[in-house]
Design a protein around this motif. Structure first.
Motif, PDB file in Angstrom:
ATOM      1  N   GLN B 410       0.865  -1.205   0.022  1.00  0.00           N
ATOM      2  CA  GLN B 410      -0.201   0.144  -0.050  1.00  0.00           C
ATOM      3  C   GLN B 410       0.858   1.189   0.144  1.00  0.00           C
ATOM      4  OE1 GLN B 410      -3.029   0.004   2.984  1.00  0.00           O
ATOM      5  NE2 GLN B 410      -3.483  -1.893   2.805  1.00  0.00           N
ATOM      6  N   ILE B 434      -3.199  -2.037  -5.288  1.00  0.00           N
ATOM      7  CA  ILE B 434      -3.887  -1.168  -4.219  1.00  0.00           C
ATOM      8  C   ILE B 434      -2.895  -0.194  -3.498  1.00  0.00           C
ATOM      9  CG2 ILE B 434      -5.498  -2.987  -3.776  1.00  0.00           C
ATOM     10  CD1 ILE B 434      -3.986  -3.704  -1.306  1.00  0.00           C
ATOM     11  N   ARG B 436      -1.407   2.713  -2.311  1.00  0.00           N
ATOM     12  CA  ARG B 436      -2.103   4.067  -1.898  1.00  0.00           C
ATOM     13  C   ARG B 436      -1.244   5.334  -1.842  1.00  0.00           C
ATOM     14  NH1 ARG B 436      -6.412   2.035   2.377  1.00  0.00           N
ATOM     15  NH2 ARG B 436      -7.373   3.829   1.982  1.00  0.00           N
ATOM     16  N   ARG B 437       0.182   5.072  -1.336  1.00  0.00           N
ATOM     17  CA  ARG B 437       0.968   6.002  -1.246  1.00  0.00           C
ATOM     18  C   ARG B 437       2.168   5.742  -1.832  1.00  0.00           C
ATOM     19  NH1 ARG B 437       0.744   6.011   4.364  1.00  0.00           N
ATOM     20  NH2 ARG B 437       2.868   5.411   4.647  1.00  0.00           N
ATOM     21  N   CYS B 458      -2.561   1.954 -10.870  1.00  0.00           N
ATOM     22  CA  CYS B 458      -2.749   2.305  -9.356  1.00  0.00           C
ATOM     23  C   CYS B 458      -4.051   3.362  -9.134  1.00  0.00           C
ATOM     24  CB  CYS B 458      -1.533   2.895  -8.855  1.00  0.00           C
ATOM     25  SG  CYS B 458      -0.176   1.680  -9.099  1.00  0.00           S
ATOM     26  N   SER B 460      -5.802   3.315  -6.716  1.00  0.00           N
ATOM     27  CA  SER B 460      -6.241   3.563  -5.284  1.00  0.00           C
ATOM     28  C   SER B 460      -5.223   4.627  -4.800  1.00  0.00           C
ATOM     29  CB  SER B 460      -6.184   2.320  -4.528  1.00  0.00           C
ATOM     30  OG  SER B 460      -6.931   1.288  -4.773  1.00  0.00           O
ATOM     31  N   LEU B 461      -4.591   5.192  -5.569  1.00  0.00           N
ATOM     32  CA  LEU B 461      -3.402   6.071  -5.206  1.00  0.00           C
ATOM     33  C   LEU B 461      -3.993   7.256  -4.589  1.00  0.00           C
ATOM     34  CD1 LEU B 461      -0.156   5.909  -4.933  1.00  0.00           C
ATOM     35  CD2 LEU B 461      -0.227   7.547  -6.964  1.00  0.00           C
ATOM     36  N   THR B 462      -3.607   7.808  -3.559  1.00  0.00           N
ATOM     37  CA  THR B 462      -4.278   9.068  -2.904  1.00  0.00           C
ATOM     38  C   THR B 462      -3.052   9.862  -2.488  1.00  0.00           C
ATOM     39  OG1 THR B 462      -4.211   8.156  -0.532  1.00  0.00           O
ATOM     40  CG2 THR B 462      -6.432   8.094  -2.063  1.00  0.00           C
ATOM     41  N   ASP B 463      -1.828   9.505  -2.346  1.00  0.00           N
ATOM     42  CA  ASP B 463      -0.911  10.339  -1.822  1.00  0.00           C
ATOM     43  C   ASP B 463       0.268  10.110  -2.639  1.00  0.00           C
ATOM     44  OD1 ASP B 463       0.774  10.839   1.555  1.00  0.00           O
ATOM     45  OD2 ASP B 463       1.384  11.549  -0.410  1.00  0.00           O
ATOM     46  N   CYS B 484      -5.786   8.660 -11.170  1.00  0.00           N
ATOM     47  CA  CYS B 484      -5.906   8.831  -9.685  1.00  0.00           C
ATOM     48  C   CYS B 484      -6.485   9.820  -9.128  1.00  0.00           C
ATOM     49  CB  CYS B 484      -4.409   8.862  -9.210  1.00  0.00           C
ATOM     50  SG  CYS B 484      -3.335   7.471  -9.890  1.00  0.00           S
TER      51      CYS B 484
END
Lengths: 161, 619
Positions: B410, B434, B436-437, B458, B460-463, B484
């Protein structure tokens, strides 16, 4: 929600019913399983005091009807979480004075699920509002002088969480 | 329905408290306290945590607080916080005199103390004046203890004026104390002895920079609180040695967490703890004098170990890691920092032995290279977080293996890994869906191709943080914007990125909360305008060193982004005091603005008021 004559003997039947009597004399029948959600009623059932109508002097008929409805719904087998949540939301989507009555009844009858639901919904009414908006919403009178108000604001600011 | 106050008429106190306890935000609690006197009294009952800075530690204040906030269980007093403007000015001078680079608060506090002991009498009395008038005293602690007898957690951070007397008075009055955190306080042994005598439910103890404490005090405490103590932290306390650790091992049978940062601890003490504390789950060691021998015993005795962090070990070798890998089968998290003697062999044994590994951080361990990481990729399928910092020897092949083997990854942090290239990141993108960062800093071989792959795979990448990677350009950000839904983006120092790239982000990431575009020389006002349109949730902005952004750009941004809380804009030649004023007046939630003092007009200075914690830092 039926007004039936009380019966002191309970003939063998598939669903055991309990009779509750509101403060204004109305009687309501509720299944024992549903009644068990109330710790107060559960204690009475355990101690075998549930064969005669149980008087509830703190709860009006109008409210007791809704409480019975709530407990019956929540005692239903096979209810899925989503539908129940939606039903709950509708249940407390009423005038806030009635929600206060739910809180009082849930407290008196010790029904944790109803108490939680009703308190949460009042908390939602408070969240996001300024003090002035809260006062208007609940018709509360402001009893602070400007100096007292400033004092409280300063305390809130210093002791930050 | 005008005039009927049903809520106050209907609901008794305990039910009002039930409602208040369901309010999660401080702002809601604050609002309730201002509604009416009854609500004020009841609301105070529901406050459980008090955080107090230096300006609020007078005795009178605690008396007041304890009368109003009777439900308080946790009190944090941090005298580094919320100094008045004058004290802040003085403390800034201290900072500049003693500190070269930016450091975190602990270092600054050290410097403050050093300064107090300096020879310059006049300056010293100035500072001492300011510091002491806001310092918590022993009397204050006594008042605190009396006012909050049900206290569960107490933190005293850099309270330079208190001593054992004060701590004893708290201990005697607050017997339910569960957690005690002392940092930078001159408390002596008698204070700890008192805690050991009175607070039999103590579960957590943290001591940092407590130069007055010796083994005597801590040993007596372990005798008294041994049965309840679950977590112990000791850092920079020069007089606490192995003797204390031996006492811990005899008396603290249920210890689960131990964190040590000390050059005065040796194998003797740690061996005792490893053998005596069978339930140890978390072990963090920054002790230069500890050797393989300790790790050998840890591997044999600490079979419940879940988290191991080793910092600056020069006397460890792979042999130590060998034991850990063979013995600690429940290990979930491993952090190795500056352990230069470790090699790929050691890491391989841990990887193959500890299949439950979810977190791995390798920081500045020059002996660890590609082979070690490859074995992690092959053997640790449950890995969720991987951090490789300053590992020049780790190459692309390592990450290819991670991408193949670690499907649940993640978070990935790469700093100064100059041997890692595009193919590595592409493999991660394809394999770790999955993710995220992703934080990449100064990895000069990584370019557009890698980031485009991330944007494509990706979802689900948020950061995302790509700092100082000068081969990354607009094409990469366009792909990210499409693929994203970012909340945090940092592209500082990626010189090739210009308006096109950031505008693509503005269009594609409406949930963006935090943006750092510092040092990007090509950005102009049009980008600010587009950000204003596309990202209304922006909370934190850094545009320092962006020479082409002007006041006009700022006003476009601020028009729509009303939730801004922090704004850094130093070295922005296009911005004047008008722009600064726009930001301050346009953002009701603004908490911190970093800008040159000369750009803050008097009017802006006045507007900021006491609500904002600090407005300008004199550079």
């Amino acid at each position: 929600m039926s007004s039936s004559s009380s019966s002191s003997s309970s003939p063998p039947c598939p669903k055991k019913m309990i009779t509750l009597k509101s403060s204004d004399g109305e009687t309501f029948e509720i299944e024992e399983i549903a009644a068990l959600q109330s710790k107060t009623l559960e204690n009475m059932i355990d101690e075998n005091c549930a064969s005669t109508p149980i008087p509830l002097p703190n709860v009006k008929g109008k409210i007791l009807a809704k409480v019975v409805e709530f407990c019956t719904k929540h005692a239903e087998a096979g209810a899925d979480a989503e539908t129940l949540r939606a039903w709950d939301a509708e249940f407390v989507g009423v005038e806030h004075a009635i929600v206060f009555d739910y809180i009082l009844a849930a407290n008196f009858l010790e029904i944790p699920t109803l108490l939680d639901l009703a308190c949460e919904s009042v908390a939602e009414m408070i969240k996001g509002k300024t003090p002035d908006e809260i006062r208007k919403f609940f018709n509360i009178n402001n009893a602070f002088s400007p100096e007292e108000e400033e004092d409280v604001r300063r305390q809130n600011q210093w002791a930050f969480e | 329905m005008r005039g009927h106050d049903r809520i106050n008429g209907c609901l008794p106190d305990e039910l009002m408290v039930e409602i208040f306890s369901r309010l999660d935000l401080k702002s809601s609690h604050d609002a309730c306290s201002l509604v009416c006197k009854r609500w004020l009294g009841l609301e105070r009952l529901t406050r459980t945590t008090l955080r107090v800075g230096a300006s609020g530690t007078s005795d009178r204040f605690f008396k007041l607080l304890s009368r109003r906030f009777t439900g308080v269980r946790n009190v944090h007093i941090d005298e580094r916080l919320s100094l008045t403007p004058r004290a802040r000015h003085v403390s800034c001078r201290i900072r500049r005199r003693f500190l070269g680079r930016r450091r975190h608060n602990d270092q600054f506090a050290d410097a403050a103390l050093l300064f107090l002991r300096s020879h310059d009498e006049t300056e010293r009395s100035n500072v001492a004046d300011v510091v002491e008038s806001y310092s918590l005293s022993d009397d204050g602690l006594a008042v605190l203890g009396e006012g909050f007898p049900n206290l569960e957690k107490l933190s005293l951070i850099w309270c330079s004026n208190i001593s054992s007397v004060g701590l004893r008075s708290v201990a005697e009055r607050c017997v339910s104390l569960k957690s005690l955190d002392l940092q930078g306080c001159y408390v002596g042994d008698q204070g700890l002895v008192a805690v050991g005598e009175c607070c039999k439910q103590l579960e957590e103890l943290n001591l940092r920079f407590c130069e007055g404490l010796t083994d005597r005090g801590l040993v007596k405490l372990t005798v008294g609180c041994g049965r309840s103590l679950k977590s112990l932290g000791i850092a920079a306390c020069a007089k606490i040695t192995d003797a204390s650790l031996e006492a811990v091992s005899s008396h603290c049978q249920y210890l689960e967490t131990l964190s040590l940062d000390s050059e005065f601890m040796h194998d003797t003490g740690l061996l005792a703890v490893a053998k005596g504390c069978h339930f140890l789950k978390v072990l963090k060691l920054h002790c230069v004098n500890v050797t393989d021998e300790t790790l050998r015993i840890v591997g044999r005795c600490c079979l419940s170990l879940e988290e191991l962090a080793l910092h600056s070990f020069q006397r460890f070798t792979d042999v130590g890691l060998h034991s850990v890998g063979n013995g600690c089968k429940s290990l979930k998290s491993l952090t190795l920092t500056d352990c230069n003697v470790l090699t790929d062999d050691g890491l391989e044994i841990v990887a193959t032995g500890c299949k439950q590994l979810t977190h791995l951080e390798v920081n500045g361990c020059h002996g660890i290279g590609t082979v070690g990481l490859e074995s992690v990729g092959k053997s640790c399928p449950n890995l969720t977080e991987l951090a490789l910092l300053y590992c020049q020897r780790i190459g692309t092949r390592a990450l290819l293996e991670i991408g193949r083997g670690c499907k649940f990854l993640q978070a990935l942090h790469l700093v100064d890994c100059s041997s890692i290239g595009d193919d590595a990141i592409i493999s991660i993108a394809k394999g770790c869906k999955i993710l995220r960062r992703l934080h990449i800093r100064r990895c000069y071989e990584i370019g557009d191709r890698a980031i485009v792959a991330i944007g494509r795979h990706c979802k689900s990448l948020t950061d995302l943080s790509i700092r100082f990677c000068d081969r990354v350009g607009d094409r990469a950000l366009i792909a990210i914007g499409k693929g994203c839904n970012l909340t945090d983006l940092n592209v500082s120092g990626c010189h090739q990125i210009g308006d096109r790239g950031i505008i693509a982000i503005a269009r594609g990431c409406p949930q963006l909360r935090s943006l750092d575009v510092s040092v990007l020389q090509r950005l102009g006002d049009i980008t600010m305008a587009k950000l204003g349109e596309g990202c209304p949730l922006l909370r934190d902005m850094i545009i320092s060193h962006c020479r082409h952004i002007t006041d006009a750009g700022l006003s476009h941004l601020v028009r729509n982004c009303s939730m801004l809380e922090t704004f850094h804009m130093v070295y922005c030649h296009g911005i004047t005091s008008a722009g600064v004023a726009t930001v301050v007046s346009g953002c009701p939630n603004i908490k911190k603005v970093l800008v040159e003092k000369s750009k803050v007009s008097e009017r802006t200075q006045r507007r900021a008021g006491s609500v904002i914690s600090y407005l300008c830092v004199d550079l």
